[in-house]
Motif scaffolding. Structure first.
Motif, PDB file in Angstrom:
ATOM      1  N   GLY A  32     -35.936 -24.053  45.325  1.00  0.00           N
ATOM      2  CA  GLY A  32     -36.099 -23.301  46.562  1.00  0.00           C
ATOM      3  C   GLY A  32     -37.203 -22.190  46.866  1.00  0.00           C
ATOM      4  O   GLY A  32     -37.069 -21.654  48.041  1.00  0.00           O
ATOM      5  N   LYS A  33     -37.906 -22.311  45.840  1.00  0.00           N
ATOM      6  CA  LYS A  33     -38.923 -21.333  46.160  1.00  0.00           C
ATOM      7  C   LYS A  33     -40.148 -21.935  47.054  1.00  0.00           C
ATOM      8  O   LYS A  33     -40.415 -23.009  47.059  1.00  0.00           O
ATOM      9  N   SER A  34     -40.666 -21.080  47.671  1.00  0.00           N
ATOM     10  CA  SER A  34     -41.812 -21.394  48.802  1.00  0.00           C
ATOM     11  C   SER A  34     -42.969 -21.915  47.957  1.00  0.00           C
ATOM     12  O   SER A  34     -43.453 -21.415  47.090  1.00  0.00           O
ATOM     13  N   LEU A  35     -43.396 -22.763  48.588  1.00  0.00           N
ATOM     14  CA  LEU A  35     -44.590 -23.681  48.083  1.00  0.00           C
ATOM     15  C   LEU A  35     -45.762 -23.107  48.754  1.00  0.00           C
ATOM     16  O   LEU A  35     -47.098 -23.355  48.780  1.00  0.00           O
ATOM     17  N   ARG A  36     -45.584 -22.150  49.908  1.00  0.00           N
ATOM     18  CA  ARG A  36     -46.570 -21.515  50.838  1.00  0.00           C
ATOM     19  C   ARG A  36     -47.428 -22.433  51.552  1.00  0.00           C
ATOM     20  O   ARG A  36     -48.322 -21.870  52.345  1.00  0.00           O
TER      21      ARG A  36
ATOM     22  N   VAL B 211     -23.030 -16.960  43.913  1.00  0.00           N
ATOM     23  CA  VAL B 211     -24.001 -17.950  43.963  1.00  0.00           C
ATOM     24  C   VAL B 211     -24.976 -17.818  42.577  1.00  0.00           C
ATOM     25  O   VAL B 211     -25.130 -16.499  42.030  1.00  0.00           O
ATOM     26  N   SER B 212     -25.891 -18.905  42.404  1.00  0.00           N
ATOM     27  CA  SER B 212     -26.770 -18.786  41.401  1.00  0.00           C
ATOM     28  C   SER B 212     -28.110 -19.549  41.810  1.00  0.00           C
ATOM     29  O   SER B 212     -28.086 -20.201  42.788  1.00  0.00           O
ATOM     30  N   MET B 213     -29.065 -18.699  41.508  1.00  0.00           N
ATOM     31  CA  MET B 213     -30.469 -19.234  42.014  1.00  0.00           C
ATOM     32  C   MET B 213     -31.299 -19.608  40.646  1.00  0.00           C
ATOM     33  O   MET B 213     -31.213 -19.228  39.590  1.00  0.00           O
TER      34      MET B 213
ATOM     35  N   THR C  91     -21.104 -19.520  39.410  1.00  0.00           N
ATOM     36  CA  THR C  91     -22.239 -20.593  39.180  1.00  0.00           C
ATOM     37  C   THR C  91     -22.467 -21.807  39.973  1.00  0.00           C
ATOM     38  O   THR C  91     -22.212 -22.699  39.682  1.00  0.00           O
ATOM     39  N   TYR C  92     -22.596 -21.438  41.219  1.00  0.00           N
ATOM     40  CA  TYR C  92     -22.666 -22.430  42.428  1.00  0.00           C
ATOM     41  C   TYR C  92     -24.049 -22.401  42.929  1.00  0.00           C
ATOM     42  O   TYR C  92     -24.625 -21.558  43.493  1.00  0.00           O
ATOM     43  N   TYR C  93     -24.909 -23.360  42.433  1.00  0.00           N
ATOM     44  CA  TYR C  93     -25.974 -23.930  43.013  1.00  0.00           C
ATOM     45  C   TYR C  93     -26.244 -24.273  44.495  1.00  0.00           C
ATOM     46  O   TYR C  93     -27.035 -24.089  45.210  1.00  0.00           O
ATOM     47  N   ASP C  94     -25.152 -25.034  44.748  1.00  0.00           N
ATOM     48  CA  ASP C  94     -25.089 -25.844  46.021  1.00  0.00           C
ATOM     49  C   ASP C  94     -24.344 -24.927  46.782  1.00  0.00           C
ATOM     50  O   ASP C  94     -23.043 -24.750  46.732  1.00  0.00           O
ATOM     51  N   PHE C  95     -24.912 -24.331  47.798  1.00  0.00           N
ATOM     52  CA  PHE C  95     -24.280 -23.427  48.612  1.00  0.00           C
ATOM     53  C   PHE C  95     -23.301 -24.180  49.650  1.00  0.00           C
ATOM     54  O   PHE C  95     -22.052 -23.534  49.813  1.00  0.00           O
ATOM     55  N   GLU C  96     -23.467 -25.346  49.980  1.00  0.00           N
ATOM     56  CA  GLU C  96     -22.571 -26.092  50.789  1.00  0.00           C
ATOM     57  C   GLU C  96     -21.068 -26.255  50.099  1.00  0.00           C
ATOM     58  O   GLU C  96     -20.012 -26.010  50.565  1.00  0.00           O
ATOM     59  N   GLU C  97     -21.336 -26.663  48.761  1.00  0.00           N
ATOM     60  CA  GLU C  97     -20.047 -26.807  47.890  1.00  0.00           C
ATOM     61  C   GLU C  97     -19.378 -25.250  47.898  1.00  0.00           C
ATOM     62  O   GLU C  97     -18.267 -25.253  47.839  1.00  0.00           O
ATOM     63  N   LEU C  98     -20.097 -24.236  47.615  1.00  0.00           N
ATOM     64  CA  LEU C  98     -19.202 -22.925  47.412  1.00  0.00           C
ATOM     65  C   LEU C  98     -18.703 -22.574  48.782  1.00  0.00           C
ATOM     66  O   LEU C  98     -17.605 -22.024  48.750  1.00  0.00           O
TER      67      LEU C  98
ATOM     68  N   LEU D 260     -31.978 -19.481  47.109  1.00  0.00           N
ATOM     69  CA  LEU D 260     -31.330 -20.134  46.725  1.00  0.00           C
ATOM     70  C   LEU D 260     -31.932 -21.545  46.652  1.00  0.00           C
ATOM     71  O   LEU D 260     -33.239 -21.645  47.125  1.00  0.00           O
ATOM     72  N   GLN D 261     -31.402 -22.536  45.937  1.00  0.00           N
ATOM     73  CA  GLN D 261     -31.936 -23.866  45.714  1.00  0.00           C
ATOM     74  C   GLN D 261     -32.162 -24.467  46.980  1.00  0.00           C
ATOM     75  O   GLN D 261     -33.043 -25.315  47.203  1.00  0.00           O
ATOM     76  N   ASN D 262     -31.555 -24.030  48.101  1.00  0.00           N
ATOM     77  CA  ASN D 262     -31.750 -24.781  49.335  1.00  0.00           C
ATOM     78  C   ASN D 262     -33.099 -24.090  50.061  1.00  0.00           C
ATOM     79  O   ASN D 262     -33.328 -24.452  51.489  1.00  0.00           O
ATOM     80  N   GLY D 263     -33.456 -23.049  49.518  1.00  0.00           N
ATOM     81  CA  GLY D 263     -34.316 -22.108  50.229  1.00  0.00           C
ATOM     82  C   GLY D 263     -33.742 -21.038  50.945  1.00  0.00           C
ATOM     83  O   GLY D 263     -34.476 -20.222  51.561  1.00  0.00           O
ATOM     84  N   MET D 264     -32.624 -20.866  50.988  1.00  0.00           N
ATOM     85  CA  MET D 264     -31.952 -19.965  51.843  1.00  0.00           C
ATOM     86  C   MET D 264     -32.360 -18.235  51.131  1.00  0.00           C
ATOM     87  O   MET D 264     -31.987 -18.494  49.765  1.00  0.00           O
ATOM     88  N   ASP D 265     -32.483 -17.468  51.855  1.00  0.00           N
ATOM     89  CA  ASP D 265     -32.534 -16.118  51.196  1.00  0.00           C
ATOM     90  C   ASP D 265     -31.301 -15.598  50.733  1.00  0.00           C
ATOM     91  O   ASP D 265     -30.196 -15.967  51.432  1.00  0.00           O
TER      92      ASP D 265
END
Length: 616
Positions: free
Chosen positions: A450-454, A168-170, A142-149, A176-181
């Motif tokens: 992290g989802k695209s706004l297009r 990770v969690s999404m 349950t890591y939403y923050d990728f840098e933390e993980l 991911l929360q930071n927009g990473m695939d």
């Protein structure tokens, strides 16, 4: 017994399900990790239920057993005892062939600006406790923050050779929360040495299958999946999960086909869910090859750069903005009359407060849109964290972009209890710094999740500056944090002393984000005293209050004195800053216009002074 990795090389392993939500379903609503000490038999019973259901792997009841989370319950000094007890209880419950994972959950969350240094201190303390008691592996979940993980994964890999699962969690499918695939994230975790990489929490099994369709089989590690039972329902004050165990079991085969070697459960799952998974997969082989579904990439639209973004203007020339608050009633005639007059004076933007002093007014986005349409005047819309939760803030930002409003001031907002509706709730899902970060993420084309706004939004985001605190350096420190978060410029509370202006200029000279200095003309002695004593963040010097007091009882003289003080401030501010922020008192836009003309006159005279080559 084979090691965990040896077993995974041969077959699919079934993990346990939720501990916390299972206890919650039994009516336990407290610090679940503390139960390791006060109610050990309950924890042993949960472990045994999962093992009897067919779990090959169980995890210790230590998800939140770190200093930061335990401190919420006053248990921060019991980190060692709680983690030690958790491992011993798991061992007591486990039989031959059951692997025990020491669980460490993520700390950094939506509204917690916990530094990575603090994360590392708490993580090491918990990790050592688990390792000393002896576990078969470490589960980072349950890591939403990728840098933390990534940070904690590197720590654990240095401290032990035991297998490490990094999950990770999404918030949104596949990103991911930071927009990473998710594909890229799991690949990076594999390169950092994670033995098993995976996803858990937030989503049910269907969306986890969808998230994994574009993820290839890991090259040097294995894949794990711990879905939630479903999305939670809420009834009679309690959350519950309605997903049937049979459905969970049936869809577990689709997780297998996506390459999962460890399949367990997260929130809402029970021993019945795990039993259903075990029954469906007991004779199934792990997949060795997988056809990856190509993801259709959405090209983010980068709209035309707005020539009227304030942070661009103020870096190029003396820039003048004026605040004209929306009315507290539906008679908008005087407001639009004032806006039209200000436009004719050539101001660069009109700023519109967001229910200042927690008193409701006509919405500033509506008034800003009309001002823009009627007069071609750029609005600077304030957004407070007080009135909208995270959902509302994200929606509001998308709406402002759609309306063509691009200048924003992100502020915390006065608490509701000081306003007209003291019983109203103050939301504060985000701090002003976190709101700035959200706006900047929108500028990258990503929502909070992290989802695209297009499309990329094109916001110029300002931050508030209160120079009237007793210690100016403390206020400047907060500006530095806001600048780091992405603030493009700052707007100050009104200043009433030329000496103070000089101090502010010196204290903020190292900041690259420009500053609009606030000037607010006083209209009476009563007005000066009210601002000084009752309005948060404003201080009127003794000398200014004395001058206004001397003019008390004479409205014209009071106005003249107030304007004289304001003009002196404007003159000094024009020398020291590129941005001037005039605050209109009580819709007296005539006073703002007089200050605008004075500022323009100063600038014109400055340009007309001939250059003397004899002056060195």
């Amino acid at each position: 017994m084979n090691t965990l990795l040896d077993a995974l090389s041969e077959k699919i392993l079934i993990a346990d399900g939720a501990v916390g939500t299972l206890l919650y379903s039994y009516g336990v609503d407290r610090c679940f990790e503390e139960l390791n000490l006060s109610h050990p038999e309950e924890i042993i019973n949960v472990h045994k239920q999962y093992i009897e259901a067919g779990a090959d792997i169980i995890q210790t009841n230590t998800y939140g057993a770190n200093y930061s989370k335990l401190s919420r319950y006053g248990l921060q000094d019991q980190v060692k005892e709680i983690n030690e007890a958790a491992v011993r209880l798991a061992k007591k419950a486990a039989g031959q062939g059951t692997y025990i994972l020491g669980t460490i959950g993520g700390i950094r969350a939506i509204n917690q600006h916990i530094s990575l240094e603090e994360v590392k201190r708490g993580f090491r303390e918990q990790l050592y406790c688990l390792l000393l008691e002896g576990v078969d592996g470490i589960l980072l979940e349950t890591y939403y923050d990728f840098e933390e993980l990534k940070t904690v994964l590197q720590i654990v890999k240095k401290e032990t050779d035991l297998p490490v699962i990094a999950q990770v969690s999404m918030h949104e499918t596949g990103v991911l929360q930071n927009g990473m695939d998710i594909k890229d994230a799991l690949g990076e975790l594999e390169l950092l040495g994670a033995d098993i990489v995976g996803i858990n929490c937030r989503m049910g099994p269907f969306h986890m299958v969808k998230s994994l369709e574009g993820v290839p089989l890991p090259k040097s590690s294995f894949l794990s999946v711990y879905p939630n039972a479903s999305l939670p329902n809420y009834e009679e004050g309690r959350f519950y999960y309605a997903a049937e165990p049979d459905y969970f079991g049936d869809i577990s085969n689709e997780l297998r086909l996506q390459g999962a070697r460890i399949i367990g459960g997260c929130c809402g799952t029970t021993p019945a869910h795990i039993k259903a998974v075990k029954e469906r997969l007991i004779s199934r082989e792990p997949v060795k090859e997988k056809k990856v579904k190509t993801q259709e990439l959405i090209k983010l639209k980068d709209p035309h750069i707005q020539k009227n973004l304030l942070h661009r203007k103020v870096k190029e020339k003396k820039t003048l903005i004026v605040e004209l608050d929306p009315p507290k009633h539906l008679d908008t005639g005087l407001f639009f009359q004032g806006a039209k007059a200000l436009k004719e004076e050539g101001i660069d933007a009109i700023t519109l407060a967001d229910n200042p002093l927690a008193s409701p007014r006509v919405s500033n986005d509506a008034m800003g849109t009309l001002v823009q349409q009627k007069f071609g005047l750029d609005p600077l819309v304030h957004i407070t964290c007080r009135d909208r939760n995270l959902i509302g803030l994200q929606s509001h930002l998308m709406g402002l972009h759609t309306l063509g409003i691009h200048n924003i001031l992100a502020i915390t907002g006065d608490p509701a209890k000081i306003g007209d509706f003291p019983g109203a709730a103050s939301v504060y899902d985000l701090s002003s710094i976190e709101l700035i970060e959200l706006i900047k993420q929108n500028n990258d084309g990503l929502s909070f999740s992290g989802k695209s706004l297009r499309q990329r939004t094109n916001f110029s985001v300002g931050a508030a500056f209160n120079p009237n605190f007793r210690h100016l350096d403390a206020s400047v420190k907060r500006l530095e944090k806001k600048q780091h978060a992405g603030a493009d410029y700052f707007i100050s509370q009104p200043v009433f002393s030329c000496e103070h202006l000089v101090q502010i200029a010196e204290a903020t000279s190292h900041l690259h984000a420009p500053l609009f200095i606030g000037i607010m003309p006083l209209i009476s002695s009563r007005n000066a005293e009210f601002l000084h004593h009752e309005v948060p963040g404003i201080k009127v010097p003794d000398e200014a209050r004395k001058l206004m007091k001397e003019a008390e009882g004479d409205a014209l003289q009071s106005r003249a004195v107030g304007m004289e003080i304001a003009k002196e401030l404007v003159e000094t501010a024009m020398e020291l800053f590129n941005g001037l922020y005039i605050i209109t008192p009580f819709m007296r836009y005539d006073m703002s216009i007089e200050l605008i003309r004075y500022a323009n006159l100063i600038e014109k005279e400055k340009r007309e002074v001939p250059y003397d080559h004899n002056i060195v």
